[in-house]
Design an enzyme around this catalytic site. Structure first.
Site, short mmCIF file in Angstrom:
data_model
loop_
_atom_site.label_atom_id
_atom_site.label_comp_id
_atom_site.label_asym_id
_atom_site.label_seq_id
_atom_site.Cartn_x
_atom_site.Cartn_y
_atom_site.Cartn_z
N PHE A 289 -4.25 1.03 10.65
CA PHE A 289 -3.99 2.05 9.64
C PHE A 289 -2.52 2.42 9.46
O PHE A 289 -2.20 3.60 9.26
CB PHE A 289 -4.80 3.32 9.93
CG PHE A 289 -6.22 3.04 10.32
CD1 PHE A 289 -6.97 2.13 9.58
CD2 PHE A 289 -6.79 3.64 11.42
CE1 PHE A 289 -8.27 1.85 9.93
CE2 PHE A 289 -8.09 3.36 11.78
CZ PHE A 289 -8.84 2.46 11.04
N CYS A 290 -1.63 1.45 9.49
CA CYS A 290 -0.20 1.74 9.28
C CYS A 290 0.29 2.85 10.21
O CYS A 290 1.19 3.63 9.86
CB CYS A 290 0.10 2.12 7.82
SG CYS A 290 -0.22 0.79 6.69
#
Ligand code: PMP
Length: 400
Positions: A348-349
């Protein structure tokens, strides 16, 4: 009541049709019906902004600047603030990083999304706090040790866990020590009204596509002085007040300084329309559905939610979890292909944070187990139904 545009049904491999369960709204949200209508109404009048005197240009310029006013009002901006339109949150935070005066120390936490982790030059990193109170205490301990201008850059709601950060308290500490605070509101703004004056924050970044207005616009709102003093973010037409015969440039002050090139009129009108529409949305149904999802997950012996602060911490409509004994990408494929459920797998970054939370969640379930390489994230919003949540829980239960 507002609703979102979505396909009526999608096909499954066995030929049957089923309503798509979009549980990936935190990645990018579907378009609100009123946003699509506002865009359709504007399109016949689409013309150049700030550059012409014909009917289309006048109408388009008015729509663009009215959108700015709407965003300014809905974000509770104050007299020293300005609203600059950007492409998204990443762009807004990079613009702010570009505008921060030389010699400013940026302070951030290791739990940030990459968009608020990577644009800053050599930031002071404060680790991953284990409670909202610890975040405030760590900041209060750190700020007195720093000299010169300081900017605290922090998220309002984690894109990994959905947990809310204590923004008003962090702002109070920052200001007590003469620092400014910038808030990444990408995940908060779609779920709650954000009032910059009430929270007393100096800068705020968000993305239209997460706010049910997927037409490529974002916002950096906040104090104009640093922005007016900075070199233009992009050099080009629109940012220039005048270019002399010897090519000396006088740049605009105000938002135009950082909005060179033809602006995204459709995007900002969509964004302003979404702000107006979301102000009337009752979020209690979303809270109920998230509580249902979390309760369902906690009842599954092989699934554990990711969390930073603890099970009682307030959160927006995001729940990420570790599934033991299953390849997360395979499970994602099964969810999408066989059950028409859209979720997200990965880190998720926010790679350092998600790896750490995955390891902790795995250890809570089984201290001897190897953590999965990726988490699964389900996110709810406008258009999410109880059936979507229950369908996801049923598939997870069947893959234990
Ligand atoms: N911050 C947070 C908390 C986010 O969730 C995201 C999007 N995942 C971003 C920043 C970056 O947003 P965008 O991709 O729209 O620039």
């Amino acid at each position: 009541m507002v609703s979102v545009l979505s396909p009526a049904e999608v096909k499954r491999p066995d030929g049957s049709s089923i309503e798509f369960a979009n549980l990936d709204i935190a990645a990018t949200a579907p378009c609100l019906d009123v946003v699509a209508e506002a865009v359709a109404d504007l399109l016949p009048w689409y013309g150049s902004v700030h550059r012409g005197a014909g009917a289309l240009a006048r109408r388009s310029t008015l729509a663009y600047e009215q959108a700015r006013e709407t965003v300014f009002d809905h974000l509770g901006c104050g007299p020293h603030d300005t609203v600059v339109f950007t492409r998204n949150t990443t762009d807004a935070l990079n613009l702010l990083a570009h505008a921060v005066p030389a010699g400013t120390t940026v302070v951030t936490f290791d739990a940030e999304h990459h968009a608020n982790l990577l644009p800053w030059r050599e930031p002071v990193r404060l680790g991953v706090p284990r409670s909202a109170a610890e975040a405030v205490a760590t900041l209060a301990e750190t700020l007195p040790t720093l000299t010169g201008p300081v900017l605290v850059a922090v998220t309002a709601a984690s894109n990994v866990t959905g947990e809310l950060w204590p923004i008003a308290e962090l702002a109070e500490v920052a200001h007590r020590h003469g620092a400014r605070i910038a808030v990444d509101a990408a995940q908060l703004a779609p779920h709650a009204a954000v009032d910059m004056t009430a929270l007393d924050v100096d800068y705020l970044a968000l993305s239209g596509h997460k706010l049910y207005a997927p037409f490529g616009a974002g916002v950096l709102a906040g104090r104009a002085d640093w922005l007016d003093a900075a070199p233009p973010y992009l050099a080009g037409g629109g940012a220039t007040a005048a270019v002399s015969a010897d090519f000396t440039v006088r740049w605009h002050d105000g938002p135009a300084r950082h909005e060179a090139g033809t602006p995204n009129l459709i995007g900002v009108v969509a964004l302003a329309t979404a702000f107006r529409a979301l102000a009337d949305v009752d979020m209690s149904e979303e809270h109920r559905l998230v509580a249902r999802l979390r309760a369902g997950i906690s009842a599954l012996p092989h699934v554990e939610e990711l969390r930073l602060f603890g099970p009682e911490a307030p959160r927006v409509g995001i729940v990420s979890f570790a599934v033991l004994g299953r390849d997360p990408d395979e499970l994602n494929t099964v969810l999408g292909r066989d059950h028409a459920i859209g979720v997200r797998t990965g880190l998720f970054c926010a790679h350092p944070l998600t790896r750490r939370l995955l390891a902790e969640a795995t250890a809570r379930l089984d201290p001897a187990a190897e953590p999965p390489g990726a988490a699964i994230r389900a996110s709810a919003g406008i258009g999410t139904t109880e059936e979507h949540i229950d369908r996801l829980l049923a598939v997870l239960a069947a893959h234990g």
